[in-house]
Design a protein around this motif. Structure first.
Motif, PDB file in Angstrom:
ATOM      1  N   PRO A 140       0.821  -1.216   0.000  1.00  0.00           N
ATOM      2  CA  PRO A 140       0.000   0.000   0.000  1.00  0.00           C
ATOM      3  C   PRO A 140       0.852   1.263   0.000  1.00  0.00           C
ATOM      4  O   PRO A 140       2.074   1.215   0.161  1.00  0.00           O
ATOM      5  N   MET A 141       0.195   2.399  -0.190  1.00  0.00           N
ATOM      6  CA  MET A 141       0.803   3.714  -0.077  1.00  0.00           C
ATOM      7  C   MET A 141       0.222   4.422   1.147  1.00  0.00           C
ATOM      8  O   MET A 141      -0.898   4.142   1.564  1.00  0.00           O
ATOM      9  N   ILE A 142       0.993   5.348   1.699  1.00  0.00           N
ATOM     10  CA  ILE A 142       0.463   6.215   2.749  1.00  0.00           C
ATOM     11  C   ILE A 142      -0.373   7.286   2.064  1.00  0.00           C
ATOM     12  O   ILE A 142       0.141   8.079   1.279  1.00  0.00           O
ATOM     13  N   SER A 143      -1.647   7.306   2.368  1.00  0.00           N
ATOM     14  CA  SER A 143      -2.559   8.238   1.716  1.00  0.00           C
ATOM     15  C   SER A 143      -2.837   9.468   2.563  1.00  0.00           C
ATOM     16  O   SER A 143      -3.012  10.569   2.035  1.00  0.00           O
ATOM     17  N   GLY A 167      -2.302   6.489  10.344  1.00  0.00           N
ATOM     18  CA  GLY A 167      -1.988   6.511   8.919  1.00  0.00           C
ATOM     19  C   GLY A 167      -3.104   5.864   8.136  1.00  0.00           C
ATOM     20  O   GLY A 167      -3.663   4.837   8.541  1.00  0.00           O
ATOM     21  N   GLU A 168      -3.450   6.485   7.011  1.00  0.00           N
ATOM     22  CA  GLU A 168      -4.411   5.864   6.098  1.00  0.00           C
ATOM     23  C   GLU A 168      -3.620   5.165   5.007  1.00  0.00           C
ATOM     24  O   GLU A 168      -2.823   5.789   4.304  1.00  0.00           O
ATOM     25  N   LEU A 169      -3.820   3.861   4.886  1.00  0.00           N
ATOM     26  CA  LEU A 169      -3.141   3.078   3.867  1.00  0.00           C
ATOM     27  C   LEU A 169      -4.072   2.891   2.683  1.00  0.00           C
ATOM     28  O   LEU A 169      -5.277   2.658   2.843  1.00  0.00           O
ATOM     29  N   GLY A 206      -1.993  15.010  -5.981  1.00  0.00           N
ATOM     30  CA  GLY A 206      -2.411  14.109  -4.919  1.00  0.00           C
ATOM     31  C   GLY A 206      -2.150  12.651  -5.180  1.00  0.00           C
ATOM     32  O   GLY A 206      -2.733  11.790  -4.516  1.00  0.00           O
ATOM     33  N   ASP A 207      -1.260  12.338  -6.115  1.00  0.00           N
ATOM     34  CA  ASP A 207      -0.897  10.951  -6.374  1.00  0.00           C
ATOM     35  C   ASP A 207       0.101  10.514  -5.303  1.00  0.00           C
ATOM     36  O   ASP A 207       1.233  11.001  -5.270  1.00  0.00           O
ATOM     37  N   PRO A 208      -0.288   9.607  -4.416  1.00  0.00           N
ATOM     38  CA  PRO A 208       0.633   9.242  -3.321  1.00  0.00           C
ATOM     39  C   PRO A 208       1.901   8.547  -3.811  1.00  0.00           C
ATOM     40  O   PRO A 208       2.878   8.467  -3.071  1.00  0.00           O
ATOM     41  N   ARG A 209       1.919   8.053  -5.031  1.00  0.00           N
ATOM     42  CA  ARG A 209       3.093   7.345  -5.533  1.00  0.00           C
ATOM     43  C   ARG A 209       4.302   8.256  -5.717  1.00  0.00           C
ATOM     44  O   ARG A 209       5.441   7.789  -5.749  1.00  0.00           O
ATOM     45  N   ILE A 210       4.066   9.573  -5.846  1.00  0.00           N
ATOM     46  CA  ILE A 210       5.175  10.497  -6.066  1.00  0.00           C
ATOM     47  C   ILE A 210       5.729  11.031  -4.756  1.00  0.00           C
ATOM     48  O   ILE A 210       6.833  11.609  -4.716  1.00  0.00           O
ATOM     49  N   ALA A 211       4.998  10.857  -3.645  1.00  0.00           N
ATOM     50  CA  ALA A 211       5.394  11.485  -2.380  1.00  0.00           C
ATOM     51  C   ALA A 211       6.777  11.039  -1.935  1.00  0.00           C
ATOM     52  O   ALA A 211       7.537  11.816  -1.345  1.00  0.00           O
TER      53      ALA A 211
END
Length: 1018
Positions: free
Chosen positions: A388-391, A415-417, A575-580
């Motif tokens: 998952p990603m941290i959302s 944390g929201e996953l 808001g794409d969590p993949r780039i964070a």
């Protein structure tokens, strides 16, 4: 009487002897003409043996020029082309596949691939050879044959037809769908069969098995739309043509037997143009063939512009062989190969801070490996996989007051996953507890002490959510988290209670906590492996002023991948969590080149637990269009598009009474019957539907097609500006106080995030929403500045990766064949020679790879807090007058091709790229801020390209050789009009059989042979 009888007998004998002498001479002359025809065939055999005993030759054609007043189509002229060199100095030489007086000169290095002008090679007195009835006479040169005395005694002329420019009637088409209709394998919602969610459009989803006569029992290309050859059909298969041919395949015994197999019987009437009057009969005769043999081929890197000379002509790398390696080794090998073949490809990364090529390679391995485990080398590369990603992240800070000589605090980390993938995942998750807030400096507390300072570990009073110090960071206990595709889940990871001895020290009234920029970040472990790092999170002093008696609680929240920078210096992302993970803070000020921290989000009004991230206060106004672009995270507006998950109303469990001037009796954040976020008070947002996930992973443990690389997340980072094609004005839309060096041009509501334009500069702050564009219009930054001629496709174009990688015999049940050096060619058509209708059959049919395919119906956001949409169930290949015409015409317009990858640059007549271009579908309104109403996933956008790519080749091994041989009266003088004694016209169907190969896949020259499969007089 006796004398008379003897006279009659003598005359009779003389007559018989004369007849026999003439017959013998005629037979000998006929044999001489026949031998001349065989000599012509052998010349073609010699050309193929010399030039086609390899896997890098190309076959292209000069389409010919129509003669004035001609009613028939000009005859095309084939050439074999051989390449050499690389980069910008690729050169080609050409070998005519028709008899000529001279050979074409070799063009200068760097000259584009182009068939020579055939008329300049034929001479002043060509032979007019009539071949196919709808083609104008083919003009070819005579080749003279001399006897031992030097006299010309016979001659021949020939012309070669490419049979792989037609649809293979023996393998194309199927009747596997409902009611015996043609089936396209894709993603059918609710379908649990083995063909459901098949990742490679165009290929038969059924595993290949050994068949007869060298053919697979389940042909790889049975999805070629045989029914599309029926002129009466459009989107779907409502024709009986395919059924008739499939059931009549036993009649396919010769090249001209396709009409019989299609149930078309004499009389057959032709018009003045030589074509059959019946449109159906004409289509069958001109576009089908019954005489193509399958073969294995070693995929080689083409001699194409932009590919480095160090790799051209060498074997491509098998993606399935990479999957069989240890993951780290596979990443290194794949990245090194990309760098060697496409040395400019890494320039795509822009402001991306890590190893771009290894990041792509790591995601490519995680995409299809067994278990889809993410491949990560922290600080070097992070690939995506089934984690998952941290959302969202929330830190609750609760001042509990003073107890005796101590002060009490309680911090809770939530944390929201977000399962960003299309696969269900379950594993253990842990977050790092990093709180850079200094402890208030009173009493005995040392100056500069932070709440996560390891020296203060004895001050922690821990509860069941234990934290453990590891390599300088505290980690929460691992929590088991199951997540369905696209699901969001809020989890409390740690609760830390503090008791600080302060003696008689006191805060007095108000006191503040202030965390320096860059002081703390956040990391996540999944199944014990660190997979994500957010280097810095802003926790501004604004809103962190406590009072000893009544203001005791604050929550600080942030949305990874969305807003960056402290208040007043926002850089609003999509808001794409993949780039964070890749947006870094390295010191300095946020507006400097050193980096920028993750900004905080309004709390509690803008948290959206267990559902897609929504800044709710943006949606509470009266504006139905919700024009503030930074108020939402909507994948349908990302550069590559997608679908928006549903959002239901919720009660966060927080109240404004707990934020700011709270009643001192309000305790720590709890509700319902359970601790922390109780599921009763914070309901889930509902599971997304199929197709709504933003990352596609394959659970097939193999690559079926190199085109699947188009699913790989592309972490390019550039300052965004409006796309010139979008029709949007160039007004900069920034948040309050956004600095000019970080903001860029931001989209308004309803407008998509723009593509990367040629002038866009690299940025360390902006990214997300992109996968490798393979089969969709490429970002202009990585494409050609103008013209978009396919053979000029640059080395930065994502589709160039198809020239470096292949998937072996991907449908085989044998692992060694899937990972081996060979690919199967069976029913593939040469895009340099294929007829228009043959090209249409590759592409035809409605789109089936996206179960959520829809169109936007309004700018007004519905209850999903996203644009209103309605489903599309019949969207098909772009159409002008008949199915797939746009695609076929664009392919023809782009000829010749050095590689099938260059199909990605094929253009419509109006200059738009045809594959995956929403502009070509009837959902492009005028006067709107968005470019198209069409909402689709990558799978749908790239579907038609995948179909055509998988059915295509740029060479052929199946030909028909048309030869005329003549015996002429012996002469020492070369005459353009000699006395012709006998003539033979013969057509041969031949197969350039590569034979058994080396274990490396290379052709063994002694095993190569040209086989004659069929011959007939014409």
């Amino acid at each position: 009487m006796v004398v008379g009888a003897l006279l009659i007998l003598a005359v009779g004998i003389l007559i018989v002897v004369g007849i026999e002498r003439n017959t013998a001479r005629a037979f000998a002359d006929r044999q001489r003409a026949g031998l001349a025809a065989i000599a012509g065939l052998n010349e073609v055999r010699g050309i193929l043996t010399t030039e086609a005993a390899n896997d890098d030759f190309l076959v292209l054609q000069d389409p010919g020029t129509a003669a004035a007043g001609a009613t028939k189509t000009p005859s095309p002229y084939l050439y074999l082309a051989r390449g050499s060199g690389g980069g910008n100095a690729v050169s080609y030489r050409y070998v005519p596949m028709f008899s000529t007086e001279s050979l074409p000169a070799k063009p200068a290095a760097g000259s584009p691939l182009k068939a020579p002008d055939s008329s300049s090679l034929i001479g002043a007195a060509p032979k007019k050879l009539d071949t196919l009835p709808w083609l104008d006479s083919t003009k070819v040169s005579w080749v003279n044959i001399k006897d031992s005395a030097g006299r010309v005694v016979s001659r021949y002329a020939y012309w070669v037809e490419d049979l792989q420019g037609r649809v293979d009637a023996g393998t194309a088409g199927n009747m596997k769908d409902t009611g015996g209709a043609h089936k396209r394998y894709g993603w059918k919602a609710g379908d649990t069969s083995t063909s459901a969610k098949f990742p490679a459009p165009g290929l038969n989803a059924e595993e290949s098995k050994v068949g007869t006569n060298g053919r697979d029992a389940e042909p790889p290309l049975d999805q070629i739309a045989l029914y599309a050859l029926d002129p009466t059909v459009t989107v779907t298969d409502n024709s009986s043509l395919d059924k008739t041919i499939i059931e009549g395949r036993k009649l396919l015994v010769s090249p001209d037997s396709t009409l019989a197999a299609a149930g078309i019987v004499p009389p057959l009437t032709r018009g003045a143009d030589g074509r059959l009057v019946s449109q159906l009969a004409r289509s069958v005769e001109e576009n089908l063939t019954a005489s193509v043999m399958p073969y294995d081929e070693q995929p080689l890197v083409p001699f194409a512009k932009g590919i480095d000379a160090s790799v051209t002509g060498k074997p491509k790398v098998n993606l399935n062989a990479l999957l069989a390696m240890p993951a780290a080794n596979a990443v290194d090998e794949m990245a090194a190969w990309m760098n060697a073949g496409l040395p400019d490809f890494e320039s795509r990364k822009g402001g991306f801070p890590e190893d771009y090529l290894k990041t792509l390679a790591a995601s490519a391995i995680g995409y299809a490996s067994d278990g889809n485990k993410p491949v990560v080398n922290m600080g070097n590369y992070r690939g995506l996989g089934a984690s998952p990603m941290i959302s969202e992240v929330v830190l609750n800070i609760h001042y509990l007051g003073k107890s005796g000589t101590s002060v009490l605090f309680q911090f809770e980390l939530f944390g929201e996953l977000f399962n960003h993938t299309n696969l269900p995942i379950e594993g253990s998750a842990a977050l790092s507890y990093e709180v850079g807030l200094p402890v208030p400096e009173i009493g005995a507390i040392p100056v500069g002490t932070r709440f996560d300072d390891p020296s203060m570990v004895s001050s922690y009073s821990r509860n069941s959510e234990e934290i453990t110090l590891e390599n300088g960071r505290y980690w929460s206990n691992a929590k088991n988290v199951p997540l369905q595709p696209g699901e969001y889940k809020f989890v409390k990871f740690a609760t830390v209670n503090y008791r600080f001895a302060v003696g008689s020290g006191s805060f007095g009234g108000f006191f503040s906590l202030s965390e320096p920029l860059g002081a703390a970040g956040l990391s996540m472990k999944w199944n014990g492996q660190e997979v994500e790092r957010i280097p810095s999170i802003v926790r501004n002093p604004k809103g962190l002023t406590f009072h000893a008696s009544f203001r005791r609680f604050f929550g600080k929240a942030a949305i990874p991948g969305h807003s960056y920078g402290p208040y007043g210096e926002f850089a609003n992302n999509m808001g794409d969590p993949r780039i964070a993970h890749f947006i870094r803070f390295q010191g300095g000020t946020p507006s400097s080149a050193n980096g920028i921290p993750l900004g905080e989000n309004a709390f509690p009004s803008n948290i959206s637990p267990n559902r897609r991230n929504i800044r709710a206060d943006i949606y509470s106004g009266s504006d139905p269009n919700k024009l503030k672009s930074w108020g939402r995270v909507i994948p349908s507006e990302w550069p590559d598009g997608g679908h928006d998950t549903a959002v239901t109303s919720w009660s966060s469990g927080w109240s404004l009474a707990r934020q700011g001037n709270a009643d001192p009796e309000v305790g720590p954040l709890t509700s319902g019957t359970g601790p922390g976020f109780d599921p009763i008070s914070i309901p889930g947002g509902g599971l997304p539907q199929e197709g709504e996930s933003i990352t596609y992973l394959s659970n097939r443990k193999r690559y079926y097609s190199a085109t699947e690389l188009g699913r790989i997340y592309d972490p390019i980072m550039f300052l965004p500006t409006y796309d010139a094609l979008s029709g949007l004005d160039s007004t900069k839309l920034r948040g309050v106080g956004e600095p000019t060096d970080t903001a860029g041009f931001m989209p308004a509501a309803g407008a998509p995030w723009p593509s990367v334009q040629i002038a866009n500069s690299p940025s360390p702050y902006f990214g997300g929403g992109n996968t490798l564009r393979i089969g969709r219009p490429e970002h202009p930054k990585f494409d050609q500045p103008s013209g978009h001629v396919p053979v000029n496709m640059p080395s930065t174009h994502a589709a160039r990766l198809l020239d470096l990688f292949h998937a072996g015999k991907s449908r085989s049940s044998v692992k060694a064949l899937r990972e081996g050096p060979l690919a199967r060619i069976e029913g593939h058509m040469n895009i340099n020679t294929a007829s228009r209708d043959a090209l249409r059959s590759m592409a035809a049919g409605k789109l089936v790879m996206d179960p959520k395919l829809s169109k936007r119906t309004s700018d007004v956001f519905d209850t999903r807090m996203a644009p209103a949409v309605s489903p599309l169930t019949t969207l098909s290949t772009p159409t002008m007058s008949k199915e797939s015409d746009i695609i076929a015409d664009a392919i023809i317009r782009g000829r010749p091709y050095t590689s099938t990858s260059e199909l990605a640059c094929a253009l419509h007549s109006d200059g738009k790229q045809v594959f995956g271009n929403a502009f070509l579908y009837p959902y492009t309104p005028t006067g709107k801020l968005y470019t198209s109403q069409l909402q689709w996933s990558d799978s749908a956008a790239e579907e038609v390209f995948g179909r055509v790519y998988e059915a295509s080749t740029t060479r052929s091994r199946n030909y028909r050789v048309w030869v005329v041989g003549q015996a002429i009266s012996p002469t020492t003088a070369i005459s353009t009009n000699p006395e012709v004694i006998s003539e033979v016209r013969r057509v041969f169907t031949v197969f350039a059989d590569p034979g058994a190969r080396e274990t490396t896949g290379a052709i063994i020259p002694s095993n190569f042979r040209v086989i004659s499969l069929h011959e007939n007089d014409f």
